[in-house]
Motif scaffolding. Structure first.
Motif, PDB file in Angstrom:
ATOM      1  N   THR A   1      23.764   4.473  56.952  1.00 16.02           N
ATOM      2  CA  THR A   1      22.643   4.200  57.995  1.00 16.02           C
ATOM      3  C   THR A   1      21.481   3.306  57.250  1.00 16.02           C
ATOM      4  OG1 THR A   1      23.108   6.131  59.048  1.00 16.02           O
ATOM      5  CG2 THR A   1      21.047   4.879  59.577  1.00 16.02           C
ATOM      6  N   LEU A   2      21.174   2.320  57.720  1.00 14.17           N
ATOM      7  CA  LEU A   2      20.148   1.539  57.348  1.00 14.17           C
ATOM      8  C   LEU A   2      18.731   1.975  57.989  1.00 14.17           C
ATOM      9  CD1 LEU A   2      18.806  -0.659  55.518  1.00 14.17           C
ATOM     10  CD2 LEU A   2      19.574  -2.314  57.364  1.00 14.17           C
ATOM     11  N   ILE A   3      17.811   2.797  57.467  1.00  7.76           N
ATOM     12  CA  ILE A   3      16.736   3.268  58.073  1.00  7.76           C
ATOM     13  C   ILE A   3      15.692   2.387  58.151  1.00  7.76           C
ATOM     14  CG2 ILE A   3      15.536   5.234  58.290  1.00  7.76           C
ATOM     15  CD1 ILE A   3      17.633   6.860  57.378  1.00  7.76           C
ATOM     16  N   TYR A   4      15.074   2.105  59.378  1.00  8.64           N
ATOM     17  CA  TYR A   4      13.514   1.407  59.345  1.00  8.64           C
ATOM     18  C   TYR A   4      12.911   2.471  60.253  1.00  8.64           C
ATOM     19  CZ  TYR A   4      15.839  -2.774  57.900  1.00  8.64           C
ATOM     20  OH  TYR A   4      16.483  -3.808  57.046  1.00  8.64           O
ATOM     21  N   GLY A   5      11.864   2.952  59.668  1.00  6.01           N
ATOM     22  CA  GLY A   5      11.140   4.111  60.507  1.00  6.01           C
ATOM     23  C   GLY A   5      11.131   5.358  59.819  1.00  6.01           C
ATOM     24  N   LYS A   6      10.096   6.277  60.106  1.00  6.58           N
ATOM     25  CA  LYS A   6       9.824   7.208  59.330  1.00  6.58           C
ATOM     26  C   LYS A   6      10.601   8.415  60.189  1.00  6.58           C
ATOM     27  CE  LYS A   6       5.911   9.979  57.396  1.00  6.58           C
ATOM     28  NZ  LYS A   6       4.339   9.932  57.264  1.00  6.58           N
ATOM     29  N   GLY A   7      10.984   9.263  58.980  1.00  9.10           N
ATOM     30  CA  GLY A   7      11.679  10.625  59.403  1.00  9.10           C
ATOM     31  C   GLY A   7      11.895  11.334  58.377  1.00  9.10           C
ATOM     32  N   GLU A   8      12.419  12.639  58.624  1.00  7.32           N
ATOM     33  CA  GLU A   8      12.711  13.815  57.835  1.00  7.32           C
ATOM     34  C   GLU A   8      14.057  14.057  57.727  1.00  7.32           C
ATOM     35  OE1 GLU A   8      10.790  16.260  54.937  1.00  7.32           O
ATOM     36  OE2 GLU A   8       9.815  14.794  56.222  1.00  7.32           O
ATOM     37  N   LEU A   9      14.647  13.993  56.555  1.00  8.23           N
ATOM     38  CA  LEU A   9      16.054  14.342  56.305  1.00  8.23           C
ATOM     39  C   LEU A   9      16.297  15.819  55.864  1.00  8.23           C
ATOM     40  CD1 LEU A   9      19.445  13.306  56.345  1.00  8.23           C
ATOM     41  CD2 LEU A   9      18.726  12.868  53.785  1.00  8.23           C
ATOM     42  N   SER A  10      16.905  16.648  56.232  1.00 12.12           N
ATOM     43  CA  SER A  10      17.449  17.780  55.825  1.00 12.12           C
ATOM     44  C   SER A  10      18.849  17.929  55.181  1.00 12.12           C
ATOM     45  CB  SER A  10      17.126  19.002  56.821  1.00 12.12           C
ATOM     46  OG  SER A  10      15.799  18.950  57.436  1.00 12.12           O
ATOM     47  N   TYR A  11      18.998  18.004  53.949  1.00 13.73           N
ATOM     48  CA  TYR A  11      20.174  17.675  53.369  1.00 13.73           C
ATOM     49  C   TYR A  11      20.669  19.087  52.409  1.00 13.73           C
ATOM     50  CZ  TYR A  11      24.152  15.253  50.990  1.00 13.73           C
ATOM     51  OH  TYR A  11      25.204  14.950  50.428  1.00 13.73           O
ATOM     52  N   GLY A  12      21.401  19.677  52.633  1.00 12.06           N
ATOM     53  CA  GLY A  12      22.006  20.741  51.701  1.00 12.06           C
ATOM     54  C   GLY A  12      20.779  21.653  51.247  1.00 12.06           C
ATOM     55  N   GLY A  13      19.962  21.881  52.216  1.00  8.38           N
ATOM     56  CA  GLY A  13      18.730  22.865  52.108  1.00  8.38           C
ATOM     57  C   GLY A  13      17.601  22.260  51.276  1.00  8.38           C
ATOM     58  N   ASN A  14      17.745  20.992  51.226  1.00  2.00           N
ATOM     59  CA  ASN A  14      16.428  20.169  50.725  1.00  2.00           C
ATOM     60  C   ASN A  14      15.845  19.227  51.918  1.00  2.00           C
ATOM     61  OD1 ASN A  14      16.642  21.359  47.960  1.00  2.00           O
ATOM     62  ND2 ASN A  14      18.335  20.010  47.603  1.00  2.00           N
TER      63      ASN A  14
END
Length: 309
Positions: free
Chosen positions: A57-70
């Motif tokens: 994914t090529l991301i433009y925009g603000k967000g929060e990624l939850s990944y493997g507990g982080n």
């Protein structure tokens, strides 16, 4: 949807209002699948799950990624390449979301030898950072690849599937040229992650196979545990806890991948393919392949060859 695994069928069901270039009807039937689209409908929260498919994914925009507990905050152009076996979720933090994404299943990743190099790379690995923040030059290059994918996917070109595969390879090669993919050093990894990384490297170092006279030397969890100087039960526990899959399943899946590659890209007879993969009895290879792929090695070779003629 499973509480632990999101399938391609689940993905498309949740996005039934979106139009895709390629059909989404046969995604659960073991066929090679690829799709590409824009991110203009990505301003919602996704479930925190493992996936049974790959997604870039090529991301433009603000967000929060939850990944493997982080948790990782994305507030500038970034590329997301999560490992399917690690659970992750995305939550938008701004109304404006743009960019592109492509997704593909294991069959698409397995069916051509040109992807082998990426299986030995840090891409899509549980211990690698899933997010690459992009400088302008790299962003423009990757944006261009996605634009070409979109144009090709909507074209009438009869070989567009092959062209899309090449564009995906170019995109991934661009990530490896200057080694921007964050691969932590041994001291930065937990003991379990170090063991999984060593197992993965040993597994993929055996491939590709070049000669029927030089068969695999490691085919079982015990073989790998011995080489890694750990107890097989410990190896099995670590692999299962991180990937959600058994060591045996991962080894057999990689052997099956290589079997398909050899059947399609060599003139070896089927008994030679089986022997090279460690099956001294052709019947055992035939049974293994049919149980895993649903058809015999001969049927697989004939069905794929008929498409190319």
């Amino acid at each position: 949807m499973s509480q632990q695994l999101e399938t391609l069928t689940d993905f498309y069901r949740e996005r039934s209002f979106i139009s895709f270039p390629f059909s989404t009807e046969d995604v659960g039937k073991g066929k090679s699948h690829f799709n590409v689209n824009t991110r203009k409908y990505c301003n919602f929260k996704t479930p925190y799950n493992r996936r049974d498919f790959y997604k870039i994914t090529l991301i433009y925009g603000k967000g929060e990624l939850s990944y493997g507990g982080n948790s990782i905050t994305i507030d500038r152009p970034a590329l997301l390449l999560p490992c399917p076996s690690v659970p992750y979720a995305w939550a938008s933090l701004s109304g404006e979301q743009d960019g592109f994404y492509c997704l593909f299943n294991q069959e698409f990743f397995n069916e051509h030898y040109q992807f082998d190099i990426f299986k030995r790379s840090p891409l899509f690995k549980p211990w690698s950072e899933p997010v690459i923040f992009l400088e302008e030059k790299q962003r423009a290059q990757i944006h261009g690849y996605f634009e070409q994918m979109m144009e090709m996917a909507h074209s009438d070109y009869p070989y567009k599937y092959e062209a899309l595969r090449n564009l995906l390879c170019l995109l991934m090669h661009s990530l490896l040229v200057d080694k921007p993919v964050a691969e932590p050093g041994a001291g930065e990894l937990s003991a379990s992650s170090r063991l999984l990384k060593s197992f993965d490297e040993l597994l993929h170092q055996q491939f590709p196979l070049d000669s029927p006279a030089d068969p695999l030397t490691m085919r079982t969890p015990a073989d790998f545990a011995s080489s890694l100087n750990v107890h097989v039960n410990h190896l099995n526990h670590v692999v299962k806890s991180i990937t959600g899959q058994t060591t045996t399943h991962i080894i057999k899946s990689r052997i099956l991948e290589e079997a398909k590659t050899l059947l399609l890209n060599t003139q070896w007879d089927i008994s030679q393919v089986g022997y090279c993969l460690g099956f001294e009895d052709p019947a055992h290879f035939n049974n293994f392949f049919k149980k895993s792929a649903g058809i015999t090695p001969l049927q697989f070779r004939q069905s794929k060859m008929s498409v190319l003629i």
